[in-house]
Design an enzyme around this catalytic site. Structure first.
Site, PDB file in Angstrom:
ATOM      1  N   HIS C 136      67.339 102.811  12.177  1.00 13.43           N
ATOM      2  CA  HIS C 136      66.413 101.686  12.304  1.00 13.43           C
ATOM      3  C   HIS C 136      65.235 101.934  11.351  1.00 13.43           C
ATOM      4  O   HIS C 136      64.879 103.080  11.102  1.00 13.43           O
ATOM      5  CB  HIS C 136      65.937 101.650  13.761  1.00 13.43           C
ATOM      6  N   ASP C 213      65.261 109.519  17.417  1.00  9.95           N
ATOM      7  CA  ASP C 213      64.871 108.179  17.820  1.00  9.95           C
ATOM      8  C   ASP C 213      65.758 107.786  18.993  1.00  9.95           C
ATOM      9  O   ASP C 213      66.919 107.437  18.812  1.00  9.95           O
ATOM     10  CB  ASP C 213      65.070 107.244  16.624  1.00  9.95           C
ATOM     11  N   GLN C 216      67.453 103.456  21.671  1.00  6.86           N
ATOM     12  CA  GLN C 216      68.641 102.760  22.172  1.00  6.86           C
ATOM     13  C   GLN C 216      69.488 103.620  23.103  1.00  6.86           C
ATOM     14  O   GLN C 216      70.390 103.105  23.762  1.00  6.86           O
ATOM     15  CB  GLN C 216      69.507 102.285  20.999  1.00  6.86           C
ATOM     16  N   LYS C 239      62.234  98.910  26.400  1.00  5.60           N
ATOM     17  CA  LYS C 239      63.707  98.852  26.363  1.00  5.60           C
ATOM     18  C   LYS C 239      64.314  99.515  27.594  1.00  5.60           C
ATOM     19  O   LYS C 239      65.526  99.481  27.786  1.00  5.60           O
ATOM     20  CB  LYS C 239      64.219  99.524  25.089  1.00  5.60           C
ATOM     21  N   CYS C 377      66.583  95.256  11.585  1.00  3.13           N
ATOM     22  CA  CYS C 377      65.737  96.358  11.091  1.00  3.13           C
ATOM     23  C   CYS C 377      66.589  97.544  10.660  1.00  3.13           C
ATOM     24  O   CYS C 377      66.239  98.709  10.908  1.00  3.13           O
ATOM     25  CB  CYS C 377      64.722  96.802  12.149  1.00  3.13           C
TER      26      CYS C 377
END
Ligand code: PLP
Ligand code: PLP
Lengths: 420, 156, 420, 156
Positions: C136, C213, C216, C239, C377
């Site tokens: 991302h 990261d 997700q 999220k 993104c």
């Protein structure tokens, strides 16, 4: 309560119906240690009207979509509201365009953005950054960090005996090496309102940009950035009866346009390759990642709510409370009140002989009076005042004369406990 | 007719499939790129202006049906118009796609009737697509008025 | 709906009572353009259960005080809850100590913090930062910015044909110049889950730190940072069914301890002079200014809410929905589904021949189906896939088989409208 | 007795006014500074340890009544104790001021009775003041166990 105070508050009641206003703030209904809450810590964070709480909940309940990246209806709704609030903020502070309004995480984040984007790009070794002795750490430490990074030097402009900024010294210190003048609009400790317009004119004559920390001014004063003549203006939603997690940085179009990004991420790019990227124009360039969306809804509700106030009357009312508190405190033996001469917002700082401010704070808490005790993130000012800490009371238009009574009674009680 | 059929009128679908003036333009007086960084749509627009007259317009690039058909129909709509009329047509088009077409003064001017461009009226029900419908137009305006500006990035 | 699908969903119903879960999410009650909302954009932001909305409101209604600086009871309550949620987060991700948990404004802010504090302090000209083709922008651009600042170089590790990370290439690229390996735990476009444990072991052999990261992964996978073996792990509350405006950066104690501050301001200092300052230990050092307090309350409520789920069953359920969607989409003529081999989260990306993803997105919105269309993104990944954009559907445990039916119907409708 | 009177017991107020061992210590084996950056309280603590015995303790600095009285009473409480007993006394004290004094095993050990230190039990009703009550203790622990560490900043 003395006679003169009673008639003063009767006068005020004509212009300002505090009971009606109080009903809008649910946190005022709580009690603390068996006493009604007298919330006199508004400079730390303001209470929120019902409509702001509802505005935040509205986003989560009815929308709950991300902005700017979605083709679907909830995302469009969120985007439309988000941008509408940006326009609303631009109008609220008199910005030339909504594109001058950058949403940040708070005043602190906004000042760091200016320091690390504008500052890091423009400052060279030996350049000077002027700050003042009255600044909050949030308008000092970002400059210390960027000075360490660039070789620039931070210098502090002192106060006068009157606890206002020494403009003569500022004029002397404004050499051609000065690139940035970073000042607060209003002090979070003394309430001193600095003459931004005059400071900006002085700084601009030397080619320096003026960065204003508006955290404590925005809840009290009508702010028109165009009239102030500054270059950047930062504030927090949470001190303006809005949500936590959100701030605004206003910057002049010409300056924002030439600033490099501060944070990288989704939403702020033009094009991304694996090994490099180009960036979107402002304000997007400075809003990397998912922004504080619910918080922007809440800020919109806060500005709507403020529309329902006669803000001049509100400020006159809270100023009268502050004056009354200052006067009554000064009348107590052993109490020293630190008040600047000249324009100021409704913040009053004091100390009590032989009792440490923390002990006063705890003694007041025991009576339901919420005040701040400590250095107020203004250690240089504490040194200037010659005290390690102070007690601070700060007012909002929902405060009542009864809050002052509780304060005065509480200080007296502390003095009795301590035998002072 | 549903919102969707209203948006994707036959004319739009047809221009999307077979865009007109879909090529680079030799001897252009101006060129600009229109990009929407948030969705990745990207168009190049070329224009040849002489004596205040838009003689030729062309475009290349990729994007959704709305942006591509809009670019295509734009090229046919402005060709032969004066720069002033092209400007006014864009203003009018912008009003229609944003649902703000209330200015009847414009309507009475025959040079400003949208003609085929009125096929884009359905965009107003999908506000996020306004950027798509106007992307090539913004590039055209840049190519005409600031022929050296280069890239014109729009963001919402 | 086909027979096999019906029986599959009947099976699932035994383990996962989706109707009961759906009742907790008020945003699911809305309709879009006359259709019930089929929210398949969970990877952009998740919907919030009632209890999270109430948790945020609780702070504003009953507390509404600043943290860490107040002697009064409301401030003490806020501070206690704030720190209790920090402990809760530490337990949720298996951190060694709450002091390893830094509250940020989001995943993006957390990754920028690592890049600009750790990265800027440690990187030298010629040093290498490895990213992957699947990242991302929020895990690419911060590295581009710090590379420009330090003279380090960003290099991208490619994917295999299977759309997983090419570990052989990673091994080759892991020279002694590599100081940082920045990878996602799960891809926001393909759902690919990267083998963090293995990547961390490979990177550590070369002395590089591993920045993950987790935006997700955190809503889907049980995350134990200790087991993963990485050095930093960033994610966003929004999220994870929590509020906007809040993220978490986890970092190893030893690394956080040696990192300089990123932002300066209130709350992160040890001592401030006018011209320089010293700083508090982590996590305070990295939390300048008033933090997102209401948001931390909301995250606490989100973690409480998740305690009520059988998270293994929830993930199995959403994975089954994703598989079903992928299978049915792939069965439509003209549709290409991009799915990685191996472990993945419930995200499905596809394109439709001769119809631009935005047009699919709009066509689906017209039927109440919320999907994402665009580059997500992840422009480098789009180039790798050879498409300008895709359509992405992403699932949460409150999605229902009916959402998939609406999706499939909507795509068919778009194809008819476009004559494709 | 109100929460407040419970907190500011006479003994505490007396030690605040007339702190014991309020001086620097020549020939100290360890020294540490305790600072609470959030409120600005700052104390220096010196200790002389010989053969595992805390022979002398002193302090200087400024802070609220709780922190100052606590520092003062700490110096008298640990003087003459073994290092191990001083450690245990701090653990016990910490339990009392945080309101977690449930460990009866400790109570039965006469060396660990708090004595005068139990005056600080009222702190547990004001959790934010726990830092005040323990600031000098933390510095003492640093001075004893890491005599070279210097500053010991505590934050909530
Ligand atoms: C993989 C990935 N990383 C980072 C981010 C950025 O998260 P946020 O926008 O909450 O900062 C996202 C979400 O947009 C994401 O999907
Ligand atoms: C004058 C001043 N500047 C800056 C700040 C920092 O604001 P925030 O903590 O919301 O970032 C404050 C409030 O704490 C303040 O009073």
């Amino acid at each position: 309560m003395s006679r003169s105070v009673m008639s003063a508050s009767a006068d005020r009641a004509l212009a300002w119906d505090v009971d009606r206003v109080r009903a809008d703030f649910p946190a005022l209904r709580r009690s603390v240690r068996g006493h009604p809450l007298a919330y006199l810590d508004n400079a730390a964070t303001a209470l929120k009207p019902e409509s702001v709480i509802a505005g935040v909940a509205e986003y989560y309940t009815q929308v709950s979509a991300n902005v700017a990246r979605g083709v679907h209806t909830p995302s469009q709704e969120a985007t439309a509201r988000f941008e509408a609030v940006r326009e609303r903020v631009a109008a609220f502070i008199g910005a030339a365009s909504p594109a001058e309004v950058v949403f940040t995480a708070g005043t602190t984040a906004g000042l760091n953005l200016v320091a690390q984007s504008y500052g890091a790009a423009m400052l060279e070794p030996g350049d000077e950054i002027l700050v003042t002795e009255i600044e909050h750490h949030s308008n000092l430490v970002p400059w210390h960090l960027v000075a360490a990074r660039t070789g620039a030097v931070v210098r502090g402009v002192p106060l006068t005996e009157d606890l206002t900024l020494d403009l003569d010294r500022l004029e002397q210190m404004l050499s051609d090496r000065v690139r940035v003048v970073a000042v607060c609009h209003a002090s979070n400790v003394l309430g001193t309102v600095l003459p931004i317009k005059q400071i900006a004119a002085m700084a601009h004559r030397r080619g320096a940009v003026v960065v204003v920390d508006g955290a404590q001014a925005i809840p009290h004063l009508p702010v028109r950035v165009g009239d102030l003549g500054c270059d950047f203006y930062a504030f927090s939603a949470h001190k303006l009866f809005g949500p936590t997690g959100l701030g605004i940085l206003w910057g002049r179009t010409e300056l924002l346009a030439k600033m490099p990004p501060w944070q990288g991420g989704g939403g702020m790019i033009a094009q991304v390759e694996l090994t490099g990227s180009t960036y979107a124009p402002p304000p997007m360039r400075f809003e990397a990642g998912t922004p504080p969306i619910a918080e922007v809804y809440g800020l919109g509700a806060a500005l709507d709510y403020l529309d329902g106030w006669d803000r001049v009357a509100a400020t006159r009312y809270e100023d009268a409370l502050a004056d009354e508190a200052a006067e009554r405190l000064a009348g107590l033996s052993g109490v020293t009140v630190y008040r600047p001469r000249g324009p100021r917002v409704s913040v009053v700082t004091f100390t009590v002989a032989d009792i440490h401010p923390h002990d006063i704070g705890t003694a007041l808490d025991a009576k339901g009076v919420a005040v701040r005790a400590g250095h107020h993130c203004a250690q240089p000012l504490m040194r200037r005042l010659g005290v390690p800490a102070t007690v601070r009371v700060s007012f909002a238009p929902y405060n009542s004369p009864a809050d002052i009574d509780a304060l005065i009674t509480g200080v007296g009680h502390a003095q009795r406990v301590f035998g002072a | 007719m549903s919102d969707l059929d209203e948006l994707y009128q036959t004319l739009i679908l047809e221009h999307n499939k077979s865009p007109r003036n879909f090529r680079a333009l030799a001897g252009a007086s101006g060129h600009a790129a229109g990009r929407n960084p948030l969705c990745g749509d990207t168009f190049d627009v070329w224009v040849k202006v002489r004596d205040g007259l838009v003689e030729e317009v062309s475009f290349l690039g990729q994007g959704c049906a709305i942006s591509k058909a809009s670019a295509s129909m734009m090229t046919t709509a402005v060709k032969g118009k004066t720069v002033a009329d092209a400007d006014a047509l864009f203003r009018r088009f912008h009003q229609v796609v944003t649902g703000h077409a209330t200015d009847s003064a414009d309507l009475s001017d025959p040079k400003l009737t949208l003609g085929c461009l009125s096929a884009f009226a359905g965009v107003s029900a999908f506000p996020i697509r306004v950027k798509c419908a106007t992307l090539a137009w913004h590039a055209l305006m840049t190519a005409i008025h600031s022929p050296d500006a280069g890239v014109n990035s729009t963001t919402p």
